[in-house]
Scaffold this motif. Structure first.
Motif, PDB file in Angstrom:
ATOM      1  N   VAL A 267       0.838  -1.187   0.000  1.00 42.69           N
ATOM      2  CA  VAL A 267       0.000   0.000   0.000  1.00 42.69           C
ATOM      3  C   VAL A 267       0.878   1.244   0.000  1.00 42.69           C
ATOM      4  CG1 VAL A 267      -1.873  -1.182   1.197  1.00 42.69           C
ATOM      5  CG2 VAL A 267      -0.153   0.046   2.527  1.00 42.69           C
ATOM      6  N   THR A 268       0.319   2.340  -0.461  1.00 41.67           N
ATOM      7  CA  THR A 268       1.049   3.596  -0.504  1.00 41.67           C
ATOM      8  C   THR A 268       1.563   3.961   0.886  1.00 41.67           C
ATOM      9  OG1 THR A 268      -0.396   4.337  -2.295  1.00 41.67           O
ATOM     10  CG2 THR A 268       0.893   6.022  -1.158  1.00 41.67           C
ATOM     11  N   GLY A 269       2.838   4.285   0.964  1.00 37.62           N
ATOM     12  CA  GLY A 269       3.437   4.679   2.230  1.00 37.62           C
ATOM     13  C   GLY A 269       3.942   3.542   3.081  1.00 37.62           C
TER      14      GLY A 269
ATOM     15  N   THR B 223       1.428   3.264 -12.003  1.00 36.44           N
ATOM     16  CA  THR B 223       2.409   2.978 -10.950  1.00 36.44           C
ATOM     17  C   THR B 223       1.859   2.089  -9.842  1.00 36.44           C
ATOM     18  OG1 THR B 223       1.815   4.963  -9.697  1.00 36.44           O
ATOM     19  CG2 THR B 223       3.543   5.190 -11.356  1.00 36.44           C
ATOM     20  N   GLY B 224       0.574   1.701  -9.933  1.00 34.78           N
ATOM     21  CA  GLY B 224      -0.014   0.923  -8.842  1.00 34.78           C
ATOM     22  C   GLY B 224      -0.060   1.762  -7.576  1.00 34.78           C
ATOM     23  N   PRO B 225       0.286   1.180  -6.416  1.00 36.64           N
ATOM     24  CA  PRO B 225       0.250   1.942  -5.162  1.00 36.64           C
ATOM     25  C   PRO B 225       1.327   3.010  -5.065  1.00 36.64           C
ATOM     26  CG  PRO B 225       1.162  -0.245  -4.796  1.00 36.64           C
ATOM     27  CD  PRO B 225       0.624  -0.234  -6.202  1.00 36.64           C
TER      28      PRO B 225
ATOM     29  N   GLY C 287       9.872  -2.250  -9.441  1.00 39.32           N
ATOM     30  CA  GLY C 287       9.700  -0.858  -9.085  1.00 39.32           C
ATOM     31  C   GLY C 287       8.279  -0.515  -8.699  1.00 39.32           C
ATOM     32  N   HIS C 288       7.341  -1.414  -8.999  1.00 41.94           N
ATOM     33  CA  HIS C 288       5.941  -1.226  -8.635  1.00 41.94           C
ATOM     34  C   HIS C 288       5.346  -2.590  -8.288  1.00 41.94           C
ATOM     35  CE1 HIS C 288       6.188   2.828 -10.298  1.00 41.94           C
ATOM     36  NE2 HIS C 288       6.788   2.286 -11.351  1.00 41.94           N
ATOM     37  N   GLY C 289       4.692  -2.673  -7.139  1.00 41.80           N
ATOM     38  CA  GLY C 289       4.020  -3.908  -6.766  1.00 41.80           C
ATOM     39  C   GLY C 289       4.831  -4.789  -5.844  1.00 41.80           C
ATOM     40  N   ALA C 290       4.357  -6.015  -5.695  1.00 45.46           N
ATOM     41  CA  ALA C 290       4.909  -6.964  -4.731  1.00 45.46           C
ATOM     42  C   ALA C 290       6.122  -7.697  -5.285  1.00 45.46           C
ATOM     43  CB  ALA C 290       3.834  -7.976  -4.348  1.00 45.46           C
TER      44      ALA C 290
END
Length: 284
Positions: free
Chosen positions: A11-13, A34-36, A198-201
């Motif tokens: 999640v963001t942050g 960018t996803g989250p 760079g984005h995601g899990a």
């Protein structure tokens, strides 16, 4: 610092330790692309390396410095798109750490403040708080794109070369589908176990994921070939609904970039020709 599962979408942050030597801090720049948000990674123990600082946000970058223990040895940018590198200058001003990365292309899609202090040679090793990062030039998404392998863990920081939950956009002329696929194939030679995008899990079974993405891109190309072969001549707007019929229409504005990249690849290979935006399939 909340507890999150590194194998599920962050999640963001979120601030989380994702491996023995790696922390991930998710930047506050969420979007459909960018996803989250951009994943910023802190690698190593004392005087660690920061990979992809993300956006220039004081709260986010303050968390990065906190996770790094107040001291950073180097700041590495996988590439210079504006969701990955703008925070680098802010971090350099406050930590004195140099920025490493390849020079930015001049295509209008780059972070205008990006100014690396040193480049990264293909295969170069970087000391990261007692660990070793190996740089690997992976043009395709961007001509100056670099992945970084944490050799002790087989963990590859992929920037925007690979991401979880989606495929990355390729924007010609700097972006190249031909070079992108070549770069993916080269990664098969590295001793990889896990991908840190760079984005995601995190993505397990790196080799399986790389093959999946190669197959997916080639399947998309085959849909373009069928769409062109079924017409005497066509624009990309003509074939876009057919080639991306499995993608929501609101994403077609982005998909058109990758469609163009596929079409350029076919022209480069002598399998298609283009004149005035009209494409014709020539065959294998």
């Amino acid at each position: 610092m909340a507890d999150f599962d590194p194998w599920t979408l962050p999640v963001t942050g979120a601030v989380q330790q994702v491996s023995a030597a790696v922390w991930r801090i998710v930047a506050p720049n969420p979007s459909p692309l960018t996803g989250p948000g951009t994943n910023t990674y802190v690698v190593g123990a004392e005087r660690p390396v920061v990979i992809d600082p993300g956006c220039e946000d004081a709260t986010h970058l303050g968390r990065v410095i906190e996770v790094a223990g107040g001291s950073v040895s180097r700041i590495v940018c996988t590439h210079s798109h504006p969701d990955h590198s703008p925070g680098a200058a802010w971090l350099r001003e406050r930590t004195g750490a140099p920025i490493l990365g390849l020079p930015a292309p001049q295509d209008g899609h780059q972070d205008p403040r990006y100014a690396p202090d040193a480049g990264l040679a293909h295969g170069e090793r970087i000391e990261a708080g007692g660990k070793s990062l190996r740089a690997w030039h992976t043009p395709g998404h961007a001509s100056n794109h670099v992945c970084l392998l944490l050799e002790e863990e087989g963990l590859l920081f992929t920037g925007d070369h690979l991401m979880s939950g989606s495929t990355v956009i390729i924007i010609p002329p700097d972006g190249s589908m031909r070079l992108y696929l070549d770069s993916l194939r080269q990664l098969r030679d590295l001793p990889l176990t896990t991908l840190a995008p760079g984005h995601g899990a995190l993505i397990a079974k790196a080799d399986v994921e790389i093959e999946r993405v190669i197959d997916h891109r080639l399947a998309r190309e085959e849909k373009l070939v069928r769409a062109l072969d079924g017409r005497r001549a066509a624009t990309l707007e003509d074939v876009l609904p057919d080639v991306y019929d499995d993608v929501p229409k609101f994403m077609h504005v982005y998909a058109r970039h990758s469609l163009l990249a596929h079409a350029v690849k076919l022209v480069e290979e002598g399998k298609a020709q283009v004149e005035g935006g009209i494409y014709r399939w020539l065959g294998d």
